[in-house]
Motif scaffolding. Structure first.
Motif, mmCIF file in Angstrom:
data_model
loop_
_atom_site.group_PDB
_atom_site.id
_atom_site.type_symbol
_atom_site.label_atom_id
_atom_site.label_comp_id
_atom_site.label_asym_id
_atom_site.label_seq_id
_atom_site.Cartn_x
_atom_site.Cartn_y
_atom_site.Cartn_z
ATOM 1 N N GLN A 207 0.844 -1.183 0.000
ATOM 2 C CA GLN A 207 0.000 0.000 0.000
ATOM 3 C C GLN A 207 0.888 1.245 0.000
ATOM 4 O OE1 GLN A 207 -2.620 0.272 3.346
ATOM 5 N NE2 GLN A 207 -3.519 2.219 2.721
ATOM 6 N N LEU A 208 0.550 2.202 -0.850
ATOM 7 C CA LEU A 208 1.344 3.416 -0.982
ATOM 8 C C LEU A 208 0.721 4.553 -0.180
ATOM 9 C CD1 LEU A 208 2.251 3.429 -4.794
ATOM 10 C CD2 LEU A 208 3.502 2.442 -2.881
ATOM 11 N N SER A 209 1.591 5.387 0.376
ATOM 12 C CA SER A 209 1.174 6.595 1.088
ATOM 13 C C SER A 209 2.060 7.740 0.645
ATOM 14 C CB SER A 209 1.278 6.406 2.605
ATOM 15 O OG SER A 209 0.540 5.288 3.038
ATOM 16 N N LEU A 210 1.545 8.956 0.755
ATOM 17 C CA LEU A 210 2.298 10.154 0.392
ATOM 18 C C LEU A 210 2.603 10.965 1.638
ATOM 19 C CD1 LEU A 210 0.350 11.334 -2.807
ATOM 20 C CD2 LEU A 210 2.243 9.710 -2.635
ATOM 21 N N ALA A 211 3.766 11.566 1.660
ATOM 22 C CA ALA A 211 4.172 12.455 2.749
ATOM 23 C C ALA A 211 4.600 13.778 2.136
ATOM 24 C CB ALA A 211 5.312 11.846 3.559
ATOM 25 N N LEU A 212 3.934 14.853 2.519
ATOM 26 C CA LEU A 212 4.282 16.171 1.986
ATOM 27 C C LEU A 212 5.701 16.565 2.382
ATOM 28 C CD1 LEU A 212 1.060 18.351 2.432
ATOM 29 C CD2 LEU A 212 2.326 17.991 0.305
ATOM 30 N N VAL A 213 6.418 17.198 1.442
ATOM 31 C CA VAL A 213 7.811 17.583 1.662
ATOM 32 C C VAL A 213 7.974 19.045 1.277
ATOM 33 C CG1 VAL A 213 10.210 17.117 1.050
ATOM 34 C CG2 VAL A 213 8.579 15.237 1.156
ATOM 35 N N ASN A 214 8.753 19.764 2.052
ATOM 36 C CA ASN A 214 9.116 21.125 1.669
ATOM 37 C C ASN A 214 9.991 21.069 0.418
ATOM 38 O OD1 ASN A 214 10.439 23.709 1.485
ATOM 39 N ND2 ASN A 214 9.898 24.081 3.607
ATOM 40 N N PRO A 215 9.664 21.834 -0.643
ATOM 41 C CA PRO A 215 10.478 21.764 -1.867
ATOM 42 C C PRO A 215 11.945 22.094 -1.645
ATOM 43 C CG PRO A 215 8.410 22.900 -2.292
ATOM 44 C CD PRO A 215 8.494 22.706 -0.810
#
Length: 302
Positions: free
Chosen positions: A215-223
């Motif tokens: 299962q895939l999940s996304l984690a927001l990252v500062n550019p």
């Protein structure tokens, strides 16, 4: 009084004629300077209203404005027939603000459509991944954001049963669309079922395989954040409060916690040294004019 009035009227007429002459002379010099200068003005097609991704470009959404020729952006259109030849339709591939020049790189070809492939980096691929409400960061992942991709799976090539593990699959990946929305002007969170990511060819293969095994999940990252040169695997044995302990081992380099800036109290406690051995005592016995020395041990109880 009448003579004075005529004099004032005559002076006013002379001043008016002089003003007209000076203005005409000035405008004539300006027109002559513009006609002889190679840095004149040219017509440029701009958006007459904001254009979002996928908006059809029609003549009523375009207007022509004067633009300095020496600062003309590359890929502009000088007329509406040049922009829309034979009434062929074009659509916006990039959001454009009102009065922004319409560039060839921001619109589709003649008769084109709003295709994601038109805005892709030539060396990248677009891959859609399935998302849940939580995996999509509650809808706060929007087109244009940068994310890390995490995969949660159950390993099959280890002895025993380590349970599920989570790895960092990809770092700093650009999101180009959420569901059918590819506009990077979107600012309202929305729950999406799929996210389209811009990745390399090999990473596209990784994503395709990862969706089959976990299962895939996304984690927001500062550019502006930097990618980590090494990533760690977290297992169910690490689900505890405190530092990562590395309960799962697959032969990969293990995590090494940074050295403590100070030693804990237990480490700072002084180590009691064993007592030094007591030296032997020397006793001198005098008999008459002769003396003798004898070495005797110290009594252990003393």
């Amino acid at each position: 009084m009448r003579g004075q009035g005529l004099i004032i009227l005559g002076v006013a007429i002379l001043i008016g004629l002089a003003a007209v002459f000076l203005a005409h002379n000035y405008l004539g010099r300006v027109e002559q300077r513009q006609a002889t200068s190679p840095q004149g003005m040219v017509k440029v097609a701009v958006a007459s209203a904001p254009l979002e991704f996928g908006t059809p470009i029609t003549p009523d959404k375009v207007k022509l404005v004067d633009w300095p020729a020496d600062s003309l952006p590359e890929g502009t259109f000088s007329s509406i027939p040049q922009l829309l030849p034979m009434n062929h339709t074009r659509v916006a591939l990039r959001p454009m603000a009102a009065n922004e020049p319409i560039l060839r790189s921001k619109i589709s070809g003649e008769g084109g459509r709003a295709a994601i492939s038109a805005v892709l980096d030539p060396t990248k691929r677009a891959v859609a991944v399935r998302l849940g409400d939580v995996a999509g960061v509650g809808g706060f992942v929007l087109p244009g954001d940068v994310v890390d991709v995490l995969i949660t799976r159950t390993p099959t090539n280890t002895t025993g049963n380590p349970g599920q593990i989570t790895d960092v699959l990809l770092q700093k990946v650009r999101v180009i669309a959420i569901d059918q929305d590819a506009s990077d002007n979107t600012d309202k969170p929305a729950i999406g079922k799929t996210a389209t990511l811009e990745v390399s060819q090999v990473d596209a293969q990784k994503l395709a395989l990862a969706q089959q095994v976990g299962q895939l999940s996304l984690a927001l990252v500062n550019p502006a954040a930097e990618t980590s040169p090494t990533v760690e695997t977290v297992s169910t044995e690490d689900l505890r409060d405190g530092a990562y302990v590395g309960g799962y081992s697959d032969g990969a380099p293990r995590y090494q916690p940074p050295p403590l800036a100070y030693a804990p109290p237990t480490a700072r406690a002084a180590v009691r040294k064993p007592p030094a051995p007591n030296p032997d005592l020397t006793v001198m016995v005098v008999r008459g004019t002769k003396d003798s020395s004898y070495e005797v041990g110290r009594y252990v109880g003393r």
